[in-house]
Scaffold this active site. Sequence first.
Site, PDB file in Angstrom:
ATOM      1  N   SER A   1       1.123  -7.615   4.047  1.00 16.63           N
ATOM      2  CA  SER A   1       0.404  -8.581   4.999  1.00 16.63           C
ATOM      3  C   SER A   1       1.146  -9.964   4.827  1.00 16.63           C
ATOM      4  O   SER A   1       1.179 -10.614   3.901  1.00 16.63           O
ATOM      5  CB  SER A   1      -0.951  -8.426   4.948  1.00 16.63           C
ATOM      6  OG  SER A   1      -1.600  -7.235   5.386  1.00 16.63           O
TER       7      SER A   1
ATOM      8  N   HIS B   1      -3.680 -12.189   8.519  1.00 14.66           N
ATOM      9  CA  HIS B   1      -4.801 -11.709   9.124  1.00 14.66           C
ATOM     10  C   HIS B   1      -6.002 -12.432   8.048  1.00 14.66           C
ATOM     11  O   HIS B   1      -5.491 -12.956   7.212  1.00 14.66           O
ATOM     12  CB  HIS B   1      -5.043 -10.334   8.940  1.00 14.66           C
ATOM     13  CG  HIS B   1      -4.995  -9.620   7.587  1.00 14.66           C
ATOM     14  ND1 HIS B   1      -5.699  -9.729   6.749  1.00 14.66           N
ATOM     15  CD2 HIS B   1      -3.806  -9.149   6.948  1.00 14.66           C
ATOM     16  CE1 HIS B   1      -5.489  -9.282   5.526  1.00 14.66           C
ATOM     17  NE2 HIS B   1      -4.306  -8.807   5.804  1.00 14.66           N
TER      18      HIS B   1
ATOM     19  N   ASP C   1      14.197   1.619   7.260  1.00 11.83           N
ATOM     20  CA  ASP C   1      14.933   1.637   6.031  1.00 11.83           C
ATOM     21  C   ASP C   1      14.497   2.748   5.101  1.00 11.83           C
ATOM     22  O   ASP C   1      13.346   2.969   4.477  1.00 11.83           O
ATOM     23  CB  ASP C   1      14.441   0.270   5.378  1.00 11.83           C
ATOM     24  CG  ASP C   1      15.490  -0.067   4.225  1.00 11.83           C
ATOM     25  OD1 ASP C   1      15.427   0.407   3.078  1.00 11.83           O
ATOM     26  OD2 ASP C   1      16.369  -1.097   4.381  1.00 11.83           O
TER      27      ASP C   1
END
Length: 404
Positions: free
Chosen positions: A354, A214, A339
């Site tokens: 990210s 992003h 997980d």
Amino acid sequence: MDWGRKLAGMLLLVLFILTMANDKVQSYLQIPNEITTFESASSYIEEMLEGSGQVTVKKEKPASATVEVGGLPPKQTSVKKIPDLKVIPGGDSIGVKLQSDGVMIVGFHDVVDGKERFSPAKKAGLKPGDRIVEMNGNEIDKLEDVVHGLEEMNQERRLTMKIKRNTDLHEISVNLHQGKEGNVLGAYIRNAASGVGTLTFYEPEQGKFGSLGHVIADSDTKKPITVENGKIMKSSVTSIQRGTNGDPGEKQATLASDREELGEVTKNTSFGVFGKLDADKMDPHKPMPVAFAQEVKPGPAKMLTVIEDEKIEAFDIEIVQSMPQMQAASKGMVIKVKDEELLERTGGIIQGMSGSPIIQDGKIAGAVTHVFVNDSTSGYACHIEWMLEEAGIDTFAEERQGAA
């Protein structure tokens, strides 16, 4: 007459809904007009369209597939094959430092002139996010250039500057306020930003990398930073601020003690930060094939990321949904952390993840981009092919230019 029309309309609506709910119709509608695949994927079309009906691949130029679903009309899908490509998955924790093109205005402060309170810069029409690139004919690259330019004016009050607003260049005149300490512009300015994220991939032959997934925006203006130059470097995760619903967590990280630069940043886009990387400074990893957007399916996958020191670990996630995309978009998948260890330590997806690469069926499928604020276990991811295009990887860049 009106009742007859209403009844006919309702019957048509019901018929439409039933038609759209039909599995065969849904399969037919999901058949793409064009498929891009690698040269080595000889049986890819059949595999991708498995369950849609009889599939015939014609060996023509350009290649095409004729797809038949039940009794519906045959549909032609063009097949474009490009050279095979493998890239090295990341997962490394990195620090990013960006220098903007020009000096960005991030806010204003008022001065007092008699009974009036105002900001000279704001009064002249400047806006947060504007980038000062020239003052009185002198180029502006850094904060010191602005300070020096104001000092040089002495008693002169009228300042002419060139600013960039988005991609447009404007010339604006500002009547400065002369205070006790000299000329006052009445604006807060900044030309650098930094942060921590995750490396998604690098391609050693071309020396190109992609990360974050992003855009990096200024913390005050929320405007994307237009990069003049930037660096990425190794970072080490020192602690974790665990995420909860409504309060996304965060990786606490510091730059590696040697502050070794891994590469330079050349682009900051909605798909992340891209540039050139020195592969010799990276730990050796095996190259991995990439998955096109249409290959990604709902189901189990792995996410590579760092949650302690510089150790890259693989964690179980589920691709909940992969949206068909004819055009590039940063939110192409919905993912959920499965997980138990990662959920215990981080609460799910946190800031700093990210760019963490997503692996499915032995291929790099995409990268983590956003966390759901109200559900820290879930978030968005983008498909890897859009990041490869943004990075300027030859195979994808040439294919997109050809399509245009």
